[in-house]
Design a protein around this motif. Structure first.
Motif, mmCIF file in Angstrom:
data_model
loop_
_atom_site.group_PDB
_atom_site.id
_atom_site.type_symbol
_atom_site.label_atom_id
_atom_site.label_comp_id
_atom_site.label_asym_id
_atom_site.label_seq_id
_atom_site.Cartn_x
_atom_site.Cartn_y
_atom_site.Cartn_z
ATOM 1 N N PRO A 1 -3.300 9.413 7.120
ATOM 2 C CA PRO A 1 -3.152 9.161 8.560
ATOM 3 C C PRO A 1 -3.233 7.693 8.919
ATOM 4 O O PRO A 1 -2.538 7.225 9.825
ATOM 5 C CB PRO A 1 -4.321 9.950 9.171
ATOM 6 N N SER A 2 -4.098 6.953 8.231
ATOM 7 C CA SER A 2 -4.197 5.509 8.437
ATOM 8 C C SER A 2 -4.868 4.894 7.226
ATOM 9 O O SER A 2 -5.538 5.588 6.454
ATOM 10 C CB SER A 2 -4.993 5.179 9.708
ATOM 11 N N THR A 3 -4.675 3.608 7.044
ATOM 12 C CA THR A 3 -5.368 2.857 6.002
ATOM 13 C C THR A 3 -5.788 1.527 6.602
ATOM 14 O O THR A 3 -5.261 1.088 7.625
ATOM 15 C CB THR A 3 -4.477 2.593 4.779
ATOM 16 N N TRP A 4 -6.726 0.863 5.953
ATOM 17 C CA TRP A 4 -7.145 -0.456 6.430
ATOM 18 C C TRP A 4 -5.977 -1.437 6.412
ATOM 19 O O TRP A 4 -5.875 -2.301 7.280
ATOM 20 C CB TRP A 4 -8.275 -0.994 5.564
ATOM 21 N N VAL A 5 -5.104 -1.297 5.428
ATOM 22 C CA VAL A 5 -3.946 -2.196 5.339
ATOM 23 C C VAL A 5 -3.057 -2.031 6.554
ATOM 24 O O VAL A 5 -2.643 -3.015 7.198
ATOM 25 C CB VAL A 5 -3.152 -1.928 4.041
ATOM 26 N N ARG A 6 -2.770 -0.785 6.906
ATOM 27 C CA ARG A 6 -1.912 -0.528 8.060
ATOM 28 C C ARG A 6 -2.609 -0.933 9.361
ATOM 29 O O ARG A 6 -2.007 -1.549 10.242
ATOM 30 C CB ARG A 6 -1.552 0.958 8.110
ATOM 31 N N ASP A 7 -3.908 -0.606 9.471
ATOM 32 C CA ASP A 7 -4.633 -0.906 10.702
ATOM 33 C C ASP A 7 -4.743 -2.404 10.955
ATOM 34 O O ASP A 7 -4.734 -2.845 12.110
ATOM 35 C CB ASP A 7 -6.042 -0.303 10.645
ATOM 36 N N SER A 8 -4.854 -3.175 9.900
ATOM 37 C CA SER A 8 -5.070 -4.619 10.048
ATOM 38 C C SER A 8 -3.793 -5.440 10.001
ATOM 39 O O SER A 8 -3.792 -6.608 10.393
ATOM 40 C CB SER A 8 -6.005 -5.110 8.940
ATOM 41 N N GLY A 9 -2.708 -4.853 9.495
ATOM 42 C CA GLY A 9 -1.486 -5.625 9.300
ATOM 43 C C GLY A 9 -1.583 -6.535 8.094
ATOM 44 O O GLY A 9 -0.950 -7.595 8.038
ATOM 45 N N ALA A 10 -2.386 -6.106 7.086
ATOM 46 C CA ALA A 10 -2.634 -6.933 5.911
ATOM 47 C C ALA A 10 -1.543 -6.843 4.858
ATOM 48 O O ALA A 10 -1.642 -7.480 3.803
ATOM 49 C CB ALA A 10 -3.965 -6.533 5.275
ATOM 50 N N GLY A 11 -0.521 -6.052 5.113
ATOM 51 C CA GLY A 11 0.533 -5.906 4.121
ATOM 52 C C GLY A 11 1.592 -4.953 4.619
ATOM 53 O O GLY A 11 1.806 -4.807 5.825
ATOM 54 N N ILE A 12 2.254 -4.298 3.685
ATOM 55 C CA ILE A 12 3.314 -3.350 4.018
ATOM 56 C C ILE A 12 2.919 -1.984 3.471
ATOM 57 O O ILE A 12 2.609 -1.844 2.290
ATOM 58 C CB ILE A 12 4.660 -3.788 3.420
ATOM 59 N N SER A 13 2.914 -0.986 4.332
ATOM 60 C CA SER A 13 2.576 0.375 3.932
ATOM 61 C C SER A 13 3.845 1.198 3.740
ATOM 62 O O SER A 13 4.758 1.147 4.571
ATOM 63 C CB SER A 13 1.697 1.037 4.996
ATOM 64 N N CYS B 1 0.846 -1.201 0.000
ATOM 65 C CA CYS B 1 0.000 0.000 0.000
ATOM 66 C C CYS B 1 0.881 1.251 0.000
ATOM 67 O O CYS B 1 1.520 1.573 1.001
ATOM 68 C CB CYS B 1 -0.909 -0.022 1.226
ATOM 69 N N SER B 2 0.887 1.955 -1.133
ATOM 70 C CA SER B 2 1.713 3.150 -1.273
ATOM 71 C C SER B 2 0.820 4.390 -1.267
ATOM 72 O O SER B 2 0.520 4.969 -2.311
ATOM 73 C CB SER B 2 2.535 3.075 -2.568
ATOM 74 N N ILE B 3 0.369 4.751 -0.072
ATOM 75 C CA ILE B 3 -0.552 5.871 0.097
ATOM 76 C C ILE B 3 -0.134 6.661 1.341
ATOM 77 O O ILE B 3 0.097 6.079 2.397
ATOM 78 C CB ILE B 3 -2.004 5.384 0.276
ATOM 79 N N SER B 4 -0.055 7.966 1.206
ATOM 80 C CA SER B 4 0.263 8.818 2.349
ATOM 81 C C SER B 4 -1.040 9.327 2.954
ATOM 82 O O SER B 4 -1.703 10.206 2.394
ATOM 83 C CB SER B 4 1.149 9.987 1.921
ATOM 84 N N ARG C 1 -9.809 -11.025 7.568
ATOM 85 C CA ARG C 1 -10.526 -10.996 8.838
ATOM 86 C C ARG C 1 -10.997 -9.566 9.157
ATOM 87 O O ARG C 1 -12.106 -9.364 9.659
ATOM 88 C CB ARG C 1 -9.632 -11.540 9.949
ATOM 89 N N TYR C 2 -10.163 -8.577 8.858
ATOM 90 C CA TYR C 2 -10.534 -7.182 9.098
ATOM 91 C C TYR C 2 -11.777 -6.816 8.280
ATOM 92 O O TYR C 2 -12.698 -6.155 8.792
ATOM 93 C CB TYR C 2 -9.378 -6.258 8.729
ATOM 94 N N CYS C 3 -11.807 -7.234 7.023
ATOM 95 C CA CYS C 3 -12.961 -6.939 6.164
ATOM 96 C C CYS C 3 -14.220 -7.606 6.696
ATOM 97 O O CYS C 3 -15.295 -6.996 6.738
ATOM 98 C CB CYS C 3 -12.689 -7.413 4.738
ATOM 99 N N GLU C 4 -14.102 -8.843 7.093
ATOM 100 C CA GLU C 4 -15.261 -9.588 7.595
ATOM 101 C C GLU C 4 -15.832 -8.945 8.852
ATOM 102 O O GLU C 4 -17.048 -8.926 9.052
ATOM 103 C CB GLU C 4 -14.868 -11.035 7.867
ATOM 104 N N GLU C 5 -14.972 -8.411 9.694
ATOM 105 C CA GLU C 5 -15.420 -7.865 10.975
ATOM 106 C C GLU C 5 -15.841 -6.400 10.906
ATOM 107 O O GLU C 5 -16.641 -5.949 11.739
ATOM 108 C CB GLU C 5 -14.293 -8.012 12.011
ATOM 109 N N ASN C 6 -15.327 -5.654 9.918
ATOM 110 C CA ASN C 6 -15.561 -4.208 9.905
ATOM 111 C C ASN C 6 -16.217 -3.651 8.652
ATOM 112 O O ASN C 6 -16.775 -2.544 8.703
ATOM 113 C CB ASN C 6 -14.228 -3.468 10.097
ATOM 114 N N LEU C 7 -16.176 -4.374 7.534
ATOM 115 C CA LEU C 7 -16.582 -3.789 6.264
ATOM 116 C C LEU C 7 -17.707 -4.539 5.569
ATOM 117 O O LEU C 7 -18.029 -4.243 4.413
ATOM 118 C CB LEU C 7 -15.369 -3.701 5.318
#
Length: 418
Positions: free
Chosen positions: A350-362, A345-348, A395-401
């Motif tokens: 404050p937060s992203t779902w990827v960063r919040d969930s640990g689903a990848g590398i920001s 995830c290459s996005i500047s 899991r993040y998507c299932e629980e929040n989205l």
């Protein structure tokens, strides 16, 4: 309860984007409510537009009654598109008495990308009161932060007449709505500064979990070409979605060029269409980037099968003060996380779902070196490590989205007594 949703660009699974009105309306109908959608006959977001012979032509799709307004076609973001916005809002206002009599809405949700539809919603609410009906709840749903998007990303002057009108509409929406729904997670302070006094609820874009259970096989041509690409490049970084400047695919080509120069066994696969695709393909050919494969878009139902062909997925955006201030809400981020693949995830923001969930590398936006470093890190991970990273996203998507959860949350916010 009768819910009226006004969305210029509303679509359906058959027509294509945008899907949120259909998703939420379907869930509200399941809960026992009646839902009508007013939408325009043409949208640049749809794959297929409806055939509309007259204003207010009705069409029932999955239990949702669509009322089509003829606004005309347009190309790009110029005057012709602005005129369709004016026609859409004007016709709703002109037929406000008929709409109130026929649909008798308890809730009116103004949900177009642009804020002008608040004037239609406010007219309908006042007409209902004038006709002796119960005062409907007026909700303004913000997709994009117009007119900030026009000035910060589009480069338009704040004194441009179109921007001035949009600013007046945005301020009016915040001042006069009974509740505001925002998709951007950090937008409330700005809205308060611009007149919002009513309640605010953040409701992001959602994901339909059933679409990841009942899926289609990837078409043979795509599967074969990706397999051939993998023979030369064992690790595949994939992208799917619009080929627009805002998605930072030029930065991804910079990353591909660096990868090729270093002799890394990484293949890049870009699936989709858009205004920048031809230029991106020309650039890749001119620079000899044979590690980049371009493919046409696939139906939404094939996205799960497509992402299964990737080792990791790229999501990017150009630097923008809007993203840094308000955050981001992207459909493709949820789809990427549902794939169970690590996300780069290459996005500047404050937060992203990827960063919040640990689903990848920001990594920061517009930083090809950081992107390539992240790709290299993921490629060195064990299969178990990659699987764990991907599962955190799912899991993040299932629980929040999940769309049912979000649709119910929205109704609870705007009509707590219901």
């Amino acid at each position: 309860m009768n819910i009226l949703l006004i969305n210029h660009y509303a679509g359906s699974p058959e027509m294509g984007m945008e899907f949120r009105p259909w998703y939420f309306a379907r869930e509200w109908i399941k809960a026992g409510h009646k839902v009508d959608i007013i939408a325009a006959d043409f949208s640049h977001l749809r794959r297929k537009n409806p055939e509309v012979a007259r204003d207010w032509q009705k069409e029932v799709i999955d239990g949702i009654t669509y009322h089509w307004v003829k606004t005309g076609k347009y190309e790009g973001n110029g005057v012709s598109r602005a005129l369709t916005m004016e026609r859409f809002v004007r016709k709703i206002r002109e037929y406000s008495g008929w709409i109130i009599r026929e649909l008798s809405p308890d809730v009116i949700i103004c949900s177009s990308t642009y804020p002008l539809d608040t004037f239609a919603g406010q007219k309908l609410r006042s007409m209902a009161v004038h006709m002796g009906r119960k005062r409907p709840v007026l909700v303004h749903e913000v997709h994009d932060m117009w007119p900030s998007t026009l000035t910060e990303i589009g480069g338009m002057s704040k004194t441009n007449p179109f921007v001035v009108v949009m600013q007046a509409a945005e301020n009016s929406a915040y001042r006069n709505s009974d509740h505001v729904i925002g998709m951007q997670p950090f937008s409330e302070p700005y809205m308060r500064e611009h007149g919002l006094r009513a309640g605010f609820t953040h409701i992001p874009l959602g994901i339909d979990l059933s679409e990841w259970e009942d899926t289609e096989e990837l078409e043979e041509g795509h599967r074969k070409k990706i397999a051939e690409h993998r023979e030369k490049y064992p690790f595949i970084l994939g992208y799917f979605g619009g080929h627009a400047m805002s998605n930072a695919l030029g930065i991804l080509l910079d990353t591909a060029a660096m990868s090729k120069e270093k002799g890394l066994p990484v293949g890049f696969v870009l699936v989709g269409s858009g205004v920048e695709k031809a230029a991106l393909m020309e650039r890749a050919a001119a620079e000899g980037l044979d590690n980049v494969l371009f493919l046409p878009p696939v139906p939404k139902t094939q996205i799960p099968a497509l992402t299964a062909c990737f080792d990791a997925i790229y999501i990017g955006a150009l630097k923008s003060p809007l993203y840094e201030k308000f955050g981001m809400c992207m459909n493709k981020m949820a789809d990427s996380m549902m794939s169970g693949r690590p996300v780069i995830c290459s996005i500047s923001a404050p937060s992203t779902w990827v960063r919040d969930s640990g689903a990848g590398i920001s990594v920061p936006a517009e930083d090809p070196e950081a992107i390539l470093e992240a790709v290299s890190k993921v490629s060195r991970m064990s299969e178990e490590e990659k699987r764990d990273m991907g599962e955190r996203g799912r899991r993040y998507c299932e629980e929040n989205l999940e769309v049912g959860y979000l649709a119910n949350k929205m109704l609870a916010a705007i009509c707590p007594e219901k």
